[in-house]
Design a protein around this motif. Structure first.
Motif, mmCIF file in Angstrom:
data_model
loop_
_atom_site.group_PDB
_atom_site.id
_atom_site.type_symbol
_atom_site.label_atom_id
_atom_site.label_comp_id
_atom_site.label_asym_id
_atom_site.label_seq_id
_atom_site.Cartn_x
_atom_site.Cartn_y
_atom_site.Cartn_z
ATOM 1 N N HIS B 67 71.442 -61.929 73.934
ATOM 2 C CA HIS B 67 72.656 -61.253 74.362
ATOM 3 C C HIS B 67 72.277 -59.908 74.988
ATOM 4 O O HIS B 67 71.097 -59.626 75.185
ATOM 5 C CB HIS B 67 73.614 -61.086 73.180
ATOM 6 C CG HIS B 67 74.038 -62.405 72.576
ATOM 7 N ND1 HIS B 67 75.071 -63.138 73.065
ATOM 8 C CD2 HIS B 67 73.531 -63.116 71.548
ATOM 9 C CE1 HIS B 67 75.208 -64.250 72.369
ATOM 10 N NE2 HIS B 67 74.277 -64.265 71.430
ATOM 11 N N GLU B 68 73.299 -59.072 75.247
ATOM 12 C CA GLU B 68 73.071 -57.844 76.011
ATOM 13 C C GLU B 68 72.157 -56.849 75.303
ATOM 14 O O GLU B 68 71.537 -56.009 75.951
ATOM 15 C CB GLU B 68 74.415 -57.172 76.306
ATOM 16 C CG GLU B 68 75.282 -57.927 77.311
ATOM 17 C CD GLU B 68 76.091 -59.054 76.690
ATOM 18 O OE1 GLU B 68 75.826 -59.447 75.543
ATOM 19 O OE2 GLU B 68 77.004 -59.543 77.367
ATOM 20 N N ALA B 69 72.092 -56.906 73.963
ATOM 21 C CA ALA B 69 71.347 -55.883 73.223
ATOM 22 C C ALA B 69 69.864 -56.199 73.060
ATOM 23 O O ALA B 69 69.180 -55.559 72.274
ATOM 24 C CB ALA B 69 71.981 -55.659 71.850
ATOM 25 N N VAL B 70 69.361 -57.167 73.830
ATOM 26 C CA VAL B 70 67.905 -57.364 73.861
ATOM 27 C C VAL B 70 67.351 -56.381 74.883
ATOM 28 O O VAL B 70 67.894 -56.241 75.984
ATOM 29 C CB VAL B 70 67.551 -58.814 74.242
ATOM 30 C CG1 VAL B 70 66.044 -58.979 74.339
ATOM 31 C CG2 VAL B 70 68.119 -59.777 73.214
#
Lengths: 150, 109
Positions: B67-70
């Motif tokens: 998701h975006e928080a990688v």
């Protein structure tokens, strides 16, 4: 009470001790966000020693925080972990990523790097083959926002 | 371009049967979150690697949903158990349908 030099000094040092004590442990002031995570996974997660979640307690750069997650399981067909999900409840988008493992083929131990927007608890939930959801959490204090709007 | 550097993999060429071995993968990618604005005020559209799969001898052995928080330039270090000789295939899927792949031969002795 008259405002003497001595009284001002005593009051000042007391206030200083209070604020120092407050700053020393920001983790106490924050909720861990486990309720948000349980809302996403739709199940109750039990905190467990079988899940190891390792992150630095403090890290200068929120844009690339190292994370290690491991689960204590033999990875046999009868006893293995299916997935491990990572969450950052105070990020703009709470889900970070999900690791999928296969019994006999992979070991449940992964290192990666994540973004954190502010100091918070990071939560790992291991979904075991018997349906149990095991949880581990670690407080991480980041100095910069890893999810900027610029 | 969101792909900054083609993928790289570090994996052993040969392993003894039953041994656990380490695999490290890296792909140079900006992992644009879709939360950022360009200087003229328009949203920079999301463009991330959304899935990574490692197949061993044709079977999925390890996978990741991203998701975006990688963080940018997604890096993974994971562990597999050597069963038999075969190909390790690595696959990164990007928003919009692009797929980047890499393969390594593994000899099990």
């Amino acid at each position: 009470m008259s405002v003497s030099r001595r009284n001002v000094l005593i009051a000042g040092s007391a206030a200083g001790a209070f604020f120092a004590g407050g700053v020393r442990d920001p983790a106490l002031a924050l909720s861990d966000g486990a309720d948000i995570v349980e809302g996403i996974i739709g199940a109750t997660a039990i905190e467990s020693d079988r899940v190891l979640l390792d992150l630095p307690a403090a890290f200068p750069n929120g844009a690339t925080v190292p994370v290690l997650v491991a689960v204590d399981t033999p990875m046999t067909t009868a006893d293995h972990v299916r997935r491990v999900r990572l969450f950052a409840p105070r990020n703009p988008i709470v889900e970070i990523m999900t690791f999928g493992f296969e019994p006999e083929l992979s070991l449940p131990r992964v290192s990666a790097r994540i973004r954190l927007s502010e100091p918070q608890y990071v939560i790992a939930v291991a979904e075991m083959n018997d349906g149990a959801a095991l949880l581990a959490k670690r407080f991480v204090e980041v100095a910069t926002n890893g999810c900027p709007s610029q | 371009m969101s792909l900054l550097h083609p993928p790289r993999v570090v994996a052993p060429a040969s392993v003894a049967a039953g041994e656990v071995f380490q695999v490290k993968t890296l792909i140079g990618h900006s992992m644009e979150t879709g939360l950022r604005y360009s200087p003229d005020g328009t949203v920079i559209p999301r463009n991330i690697i959304n899935r990574f799969v490692c197949r061993y001898d044709g079977k999925v052995a390890f996978s990741v949903d991203l998701h975006e928080a990688v963080a940018a330039n997604p890096f993974f270090e994971f562990y597999l158990r050597a069963t038999k000789s075969g190909v390790l295939e690595f696959e990164w899927s990007e928003d919009g349908g692009a797929v980047y792949t890499l393969a390594r031969d593994l000899v099990v002795t």
